[in-house]
Scaffold this active site. Structure first.
Site, PDB file in Angstrom:
ATOM      1  N   GLU A  71      32.528  66.705  54.682  1.00 53.57           N
ATOM      2  CA  GLU A  71      32.444  67.930  53.864  1.00 53.57           C
ATOM      3  C   GLU A  71      33.810  68.602  53.774  1.00 53.57           C
ATOM      4  O   GLU A  71      34.617  68.499  54.699  1.00 53.57           O
ATOM      5  CB  GLU A  71      31.454  68.911  54.504  1.00 53.57           C
ATOM      6  CG  GLU A  71      30.090  68.949  53.863  1.00 53.57           C
ATOM      7  CD  GLU A  71      30.045  69.656  52.503  1.00 53.57           C
ATOM      8  OE1 GLU A  71      31.068  69.681  51.781  1.00 53.57           O
ATOM      9  OE2 GLU A  71      28.969  70.172  52.164  1.00 53.57           O
ATOM     10  N   ASP A  72      34.046  69.298  52.668  1.00 53.03           N
ATOM     11  CA  ASP A  72      35.261  70.106  52.562  1.00 53.03           C
ATOM     12  C   ASP A  72      35.130  71.382  53.379  1.00 53.03           C
ATOM     13  O   ASP A  72      36.032  71.769  54.107  1.00 53.03           O
ATOM     14  CB  ASP A  72      35.560  70.426  51.083  1.00 53.03           C
ATOM     15  CG  ASP A  72      34.345  70.981  50.329  1.00 53.03           C
ATOM     16  OD1 ASP A  72      33.238  71.043  50.897  1.00 53.03           O
ATOM     17  OD2 ASP A  72      34.510  71.358  49.151  1.00 53.03           O
ATOM     18  N   PHE A  88      36.846  83.636  50.340  1.00 52.95           N
ATOM     19  CA  PHE A  88      36.817  82.539  49.383  1.00 52.95           C
ATOM     20  C   PHE A  88      38.159  81.807  49.348  1.00 52.95           C
ATOM     21  O   PHE A  88      39.211  82.429  49.269  1.00 52.95           O
ATOM     22  CB  PHE A  88      36.479  83.085  47.994  1.00 52.95           C
ATOM     23  CG  PHE A  88      36.184  82.018  46.999  1.00 52.95           C
ATOM     24  CD1 PHE A  88      34.993  81.309  47.053  1.00 52.95           C
ATOM     25  CD2 PHE A  88      37.097  81.697  46.002  1.00 52.95           C
ATOM     26  CE1 PHE A  88      34.719  80.304  46.147  1.00 52.95           C
ATOM     27  CE2 PHE A  88      36.839  80.693  45.085  1.00 52.95           C
ATOM     28  CZ  PHE A  88      35.646  79.999  45.162  1.00 52.95           C
ATOM     29  N   ASP A 121      29.954  76.766  54.810  1.00 56.67           N
ATOM     30  CA  ASP A 121      29.918  78.221  54.637  1.00 56.67           C
ATOM     31  C   ASP A 121      28.634  78.751  55.292  1.00 56.67           C
ATOM     32  O   ASP A 121      28.628  79.106  56.460  1.00 56.67           O
ATOM     33  CB  ASP A 121      29.987  78.499  53.128  1.00 56.67           C
ATOM     34  CG  ASP A 121      30.035  79.976  52.778  1.00 56.67           C
ATOM     35  OD1 ASP A 121      30.397  80.785  53.633  1.00 56.67           O
ATOM     36  OD2 ASP A 121      29.708  80.324  51.626  1.00 56.67           O
ATOM     37  N   ARG A 140      41.383  72.407  42.278  1.00 51.58           N
ATOM     38  CA  ARG A 140      41.146  71.392  43.311  1.00 51.58           C
ATOM     39  C   ARG A 140      42.429  70.612  43.588  1.00 51.58           C
ATOM     40  O   ARG A 140      42.602  70.026  44.641  1.00 51.58           O
ATOM     41  CB  ARG A 140      40.073  70.394  42.854  1.00 51.58           C
ATOM     42  CG  ARG A 140      38.712  70.992  42.602  1.00 51.58           C
ATOM     43  CD  ARG A 140      37.698  69.866  42.393  1.00 51.58           C
ATOM     44  NE  ARG A 140      36.441  70.323  41.837  1.00 51.58           N
ATOM     45  CZ  ARG A 140      35.414  70.793  42.543  1.00 51.58           C
ATOM     46  NH1 ARG A 140      35.510  70.867  43.858  1.00 51.58           N
ATOM     47  NH2 ARG A 140      34.295  71.167  41.968  1.00 51.58           N
TER      48      ARG A 140
HETATM   49  P1  IMP Z   1      27.121  76.105  52.220  1.00 57.91           P
HETATM   50  O1  IMP Z   1      25.972  75.263  51.712  1.00 57.91           O
HETATM   51  O2  IMP Z   1      26.831  77.581  52.056  1.00 57.91           O
HETATM   52  O3  IMP Z   1      27.529  75.775  53.633  1.00 57.91           O
HETATM   53  O4  IMP Z   1      28.343  75.873  51.259  1.00 57.91           O
HETATM   54  C1  IMP Z   1      28.946  74.653  51.211  1.00 57.91           C
HETATM   55  C2  IMP Z   1      29.534  74.329  49.857  1.00 57.91           C
HETATM   56  O5  IMP Z   1      29.872  75.475  49.068  1.00 57.91           O
HETATM   57  C3  IMP Z   1      30.834  73.609  50.107  1.00 57.91           C
HETATM   58  O6  IMP Z   1      30.624  72.223  50.185  1.00 57.91           O
HETATM   59  C4  IMP Z   1      31.685  74.020  48.922  1.00 57.91           C
HETATM   60  O7  IMP Z   1      31.497  73.120  47.860  1.00 57.91           O
HETATM   61  C5  IMP Z   1      31.179  75.374  48.536  1.00 57.91           C
HETATM   62  N1  IMP Z   1      32.029  76.449  49.128  1.00 57.91           N
HETATM   63  C6  IMP Z   1      31.776  77.207  50.228  1.00 57.91           C
HETATM   64  N2  IMP Z   1      32.763  78.090  50.467  1.00 57.91           N
HETATM   65  C7  IMP Z   1      33.682  77.886  49.496  1.00 57.91           C
HETATM   66  C8  IMP Z   1      34.964  78.497  49.218  1.00 57.91           C
HETATM   67  O8  IMP Z   1      35.461  79.403  49.902  1.00 57.91           O
HETATM   68  N3  IMP Z   1      35.623  77.985  48.134  1.00 57.91           N
HETATM   69  C9  IMP Z   1      35.137  76.990  47.348  1.00 57.91           C
HETATM   70  N4  IMP Z   1      33.950  76.401  47.576  1.00 57.91           N
HETATM   71  C10 IMP Z   1      33.221  76.845  48.643  1.00 57.91           C
HETATM   72 MG    MG Z   2      31.229  70.823  48.926  1.00 52.05          MG
END
Ligand code: IMP
Ligand code: MG
Length: 183
Positions: A107-108, A160, A111, A173
């Protein structure tokens, strides 16, 4: 996009440097070395979560010195906004058979943890030999779901970020370092 000193100004929002290309590359190398050591004698399958993880995945596997395979699947949760929609959709399925394999989800960023939770449920229908998660970034204060991230690149504040695969409205990106929205 307007560049002033080190800042990026996007639609009036100001983004400032958070992690340099050098910092990222150094940490990705360390993660690669650690994973290579932990999986010695095995042939893990790295499974990248599109789109965000494609650059991290590419740099990470160049630092893996054991045999490995790769695959991708695609999720969507954010849409075009800066906050999570709270919903996850599967947009592209896996092509490989993960049964009996040692899989490493790439994963990148984690959050809220919703995407990882969704992925865990997806894989609970299969029978991999093992499953671990590596994420370049984690926002510990944003976590809402009980998920385990086995390898973490950097813990960052709940703001963010863009660059190095991470987008804002599908753009930026291609930046080789990571910028954070300044408040
Ligand atoms: P989660 O499901 O809330 O953990 O969010 C995960 C996904 O949301 C990541 O794989 C990202 O694609 C996107 N994401 C979360 N935070 C950011 C951010 O700060 N910038 C850009 N994309 C984000
Ligand atoms: Mg992602």
């Amino acid at each position: 996009m307007n560049k002033q000193n080190n800042k990026l100004i996007i639609n009036g929002d100001v983004f400032v440097p958070l992690l340099s290309e050098e910092q990222i590359q150094k940490r990705v190398k360390e993660l690669g070395e650690q994973i290579s050591k932990d999986y010695k004698g095995k042939v893990p399958v790295f499974i990248g979560v599109l789109n965000g993880a494609f650059i991290f995945m590419s740099d990470l596997i160049k630092n893996i010195d054991i045999e490995c395979e790769i695959d991708f699947f695609k999720l969507s949760s954010y849409g075009d906004s800066k906050i999570s929609s709270g919903k996850v959709k599967l947009l592209k399925e896996l092509n490989c058979d993960v049964n009996g394999r040692d899989i490493i989800i790439v994963e990148d960023i984690v959050d809220t943890g919703l995407s990882i939770k969704y992925i865990e449920e997806l894989f609970s229908k299969h029978t991999p030999n093992s499953m671990r998660v590596v994420s370049l970034l984690v926002k510990p204060e944003s976590l809402k779901y009980d998920v385990k991230i086995d390898y973490i690149g950097f813990k960052i504040p709940s703001q963010f970020v863009i660059g190095y695969g991470l987008d804002y409205q599908q753009k930026y990106r291609n930046l080789s370092s990571i910028y954070v929205l300044s408040e």
